[in-house]
Design an enzyme around this catalytic site. Sequence first.
Site, PDB file in Angstrom:
ATOM      1  CB  ILE A 157      -1.020   0.032   1.169  1.00 20.17           C
ATOM      2  CG1 ILE A 157      -0.332  -0.153   2.522  1.00 20.17           C
ATOM      3  CG2 ILE A 157      -2.092  -1.029   0.959  1.00 20.17           C
ATOM      4  CD1 ILE A 157      -1.279   0.003   3.711  1.00 20.17           C
ATOM      5  CB  ALA A 182      -2.637  -2.286   9.495  1.00 18.70           C
ATOM      6  CG  ASN A 226       4.158  -0.508   7.083  1.00 23.00           C
ATOM      7  OD1 ASN A 226       3.965  -1.225   6.109  1.00 23.00           O
ATOM      8  ND2 ASN A 226       5.347  -0.250   7.559  1.00 23.00           N
ATOM      9  CB  SER A 243      -8.063  -1.921  16.987  1.00 20.36           C
ATOM     10  OG  SER A 243      -7.698  -2.509  18.202  1.00 20.36           O
ATOM     11  CE1 TYR A 258      -2.839  -2.307  15.221  1.00 19.74           C
ATOM     12  CE2 TYR A 258      -3.943  -2.301  17.359  1.00 19.74           C
ATOM     13  CZ  TYR A 258      -3.909  -2.671  16.020  1.00 19.74           C
ATOM     14  OH  TYR A 258      -4.950  -3.386  15.498  1.00 19.74           O
ATOM     15  CE  LYS A 301      -5.499  -1.010  12.899  1.00 15.48           C
ATOM     16  NZ  LYS A 301      -5.764  -1.539  11.552  1.00 15.48           N
ATOM     17  NE  ARG A 334      -7.376  -8.074  26.960  1.00 14.94           N
ATOM     18  CZ  ARG A 334      -7.152  -7.687  28.224  1.00 14.94           C
ATOM     19  NH1 ARG A 334      -8.084  -7.786  29.142  1.00 14.94           N
ATOM     20  NH2 ARG A 334      -5.977  -7.178  28.552  1.00 14.94           N
ATOM     21  NE  ARG A 386       0.344  -8.241  27.038  1.00 13.51           N
ATOM     22  CZ  ARG A 386      -0.304  -8.815  26.019  1.00 13.51           C
ATOM     23  NH1 ARG A 386       0.364  -9.611  25.192  1.00 13.51           N
ATOM     24  NH2 ARG A 386      -1.589  -8.651  25.845  1.00 13.51           N
TER      25      ARG A 386
HETATM   26  C1  WQD Z   1      -5.169 -11.635  25.525  1.00 12.81           C
HETATM   27  C2  WQD Z   1      -5.030 -11.950  26.996  1.00 12.81           C
HETATM   28  C3  WQD Z   1      -2.969 -11.159  27.940  1.00 12.81           C
HETATM   29  C4  WQD Z   1      -0.328 -13.775  25.660  1.00 12.81           C
HETATM   30  C5  WQD Z   1      -4.265  -7.248  21.541  1.00 12.81           C
HETATM   31  C6  WQD Z   1      -4.105  -5.799  21.229  1.00 12.81           C
HETATM   32  C7  WQD Z   1      -5.390  -5.248  20.726  1.00 12.81           C
HETATM   33  C8  WQD Z   1      -5.935  -6.042  19.584  1.00 12.81           C
HETATM   34  C9  WQD Z   1      -5.902  -7.512  19.829  1.00 12.81           C
HETATM   35  C10 WQD Z   1      -4.861  -6.155  17.469  1.00 12.81           C
HETATM   36  C11 WQD Z   1      -4.437 -10.788  27.787  1.00 12.81           C
HETATM   37  C12 WQD Z   1      -3.046 -12.668  27.964  1.00 12.81           C
HETATM   38  C13 WQD Z   1      -1.457 -13.158  26.155  1.00 12.81           C
HETATM   39  C14 WQD Z   1       0.441 -14.592  26.505  1.00 12.81           C
HETATM   40  C15 WQD Z   1      -1.107 -14.127  28.299  1.00 12.81           C
HETATM   41  N1  WQD Z   1      -5.254  -5.638  18.438  1.00 12.81           N
HETATM   42  N2  WQD Z   1      -1.833 -13.328  27.454  1.00 12.81           N
HETATM   43  N3  WQD Z   1       0.010 -14.748  27.797  1.00 12.81           N
HETATM   44  O1  WQD Z   1      -3.689  -7.743  24.471  1.00 12.81           O
HETATM   45  O2  WQD Z   1      -6.131  -8.322  24.659  1.00 12.81           O
HETATM   46  O3  WQD Z   1      -5.236  -7.414  22.566  1.00 12.81           O
HETATM   47  O4  WQD Z   1      -4.680  -7.952  20.379  1.00 12.81           O
HETATM   48  O5  WQD Z   1      -4.568  -6.394  16.500  1.00 12.81           O
HETATM   49  O6  WQD Z   1      -5.152  -3.951  20.347  1.00 12.81           O
HETATM   50  O7  WQD Z   1      -3.728  -5.128  22.410  1.00 12.81           O
HETATM   51  O8  WQD Z   1      -4.681  -9.681  23.143  1.00 12.81           O
HETATM   52  O9  WQD Z   1      -4.060 -11.998  22.669  1.00 12.81           O
HETATM   53  O10 WQD Z   1      -2.254 -10.391  23.394  1.00 12.81           O
HETATM   54  O11 WQD Z   1      -3.949 -11.136  25.037  1.00 12.81           O
HETATM   55  O12 WQD Z   1      -1.415 -14.305  29.462  1.00 12.81           O
HETATM   56  O13 WQD Z   1       1.495 -15.161  26.128  1.00 12.81           O
HETATM   57  O14 WQD Z   1      -4.092 -13.023  27.119  1.00 12.81           O
HETATM   58  O15 WQD Z   1      -2.399 -10.655  29.117  1.00 12.81           O
HETATM   59  O16 WQD Z   1      -5.058 -10.784  29.017  1.00 12.81           O
HETATM   60  P1  WQD Z   1      -4.900  -8.246  23.847  1.00 12.81           P
HETATM   61  P2  WQD Z   1      -3.674 -10.840  23.499  1.00 12.81           P
END
Ligand code: WQD
Length: 322
Positions: free
Chosen positions: A54, A76, A93, A118, A142, A146, A222, A283
């Site tokens: 793009i 993206a 990007n 997002s 990030y 968006k 989540r 984290r």
């Molecule tokens: C989910 C849960 C972690 C990995 C992110 C971006 C968001 C969106 C989607 C994307 C959390 C826990 C994760 C691991 C863990 N954007 N975890 N161990 O952070 O909710 O969302 O992706 O394109 O903008 O922030 O998703 O899948 O990283 O985490 O315990 O090794 O799993 O702490 O609670 P997140 P995730």
Amino acid sequence: MAKKILVAGGAGYIGSHVQKQLLEEGFEVLVYDNLSSGDKVNLLKGADFIEGDILDKNTLDKAMAQNIDGVVHLAAKKAVGESMEKPEIYAENNISGAINILNSMIKNGVQHIVFSSSAAVYGMPEYTPIDENHPINPINYYGYTKYAIEQNMAWFAKLGKLNYAALRYFNAVGYAADKSITGRERNPQNLLPIIMEVATGKREKLSVFGNDYDTPDGTCIRDYVHVSDLAKAHTAAMRKLMTEKSSFALNLGTGKGTSVNEVIAATEKVIGKKLNYDYAPRRAGDPAMLTAKADKAFELLGWKPNYTNIEDIVRTVWNLEI
Ligand code: WQD
């Protein structure tokens, strides 16, 4: 005559599912992808393909000139951590790339765009479930990219150049149940793909980031929404844009919260064995709970997720392994 949709990022994880849904609903599809994270195995029969970036305006313009009726833009970078260390990559990007798409649309008289946004635009939740009126306050670059793109689309719409749908995904998970999409993400950063790597022995163990949150089991909650459900919202949004002049931003989630421990338990049940995991420190930047209020998607598009059970979702991923 069938409408032709350019899917930027159509060889990627969510893009390939959007491609599939568009084809199933009788759209013509032109996938535009630089294959940096997308994969040729995700190109479905019936879709045309142009390998292009793009950021390459010439190739993009050539693709856009092919009688395109609408664009779905999912090309993206999406690693939150990386966006904080190398914002310049995300500026170029995500933001410049999106501007190139909008400009190319205008040049070629393409009026409709469905954009992959997002929940990251909201930042730390002030309340849950999060509706679309929740304050926008991204806490990582990030998420900012968006929102910057949403704002540009809003201006272009106000100036009568196009109309748009910004779809704010919560946590996208799962694979098409018919196993038609097989490309896995390389170096996954998200929970379920990592769990799958542990389940298949590619990775030794999962570290759960924190079990001292203010949630019932101490792990983060989540809103996991199935990618096939997300894909359906894209086609519904595109149809709406084509029949009405309006533009809109909306959440895509199930409204249901699932904790990390619950995802692990569901996976163990589906795969029939224990997962190797331990509890690690929190984290940075992780909210305890993030769930969507997705009523607007239902009101505007009649969209409702079919998958609401985490076990069913995990099964669609595990099915690719067995
Ligand atoms: C989910 C849960 C972690 C990995 C992110 C971006 C968001 C969106 C989607 C994307 C959390 C826990 C994760 C691991 C863990 N954007 N975890 N161990 O952070 O909710 O969302 O992706 O394109 O903008 O922030 O998703 O899948 O990283 O985490 O315990 O090794 O799993 O702490 O609670 P997140 P995730």
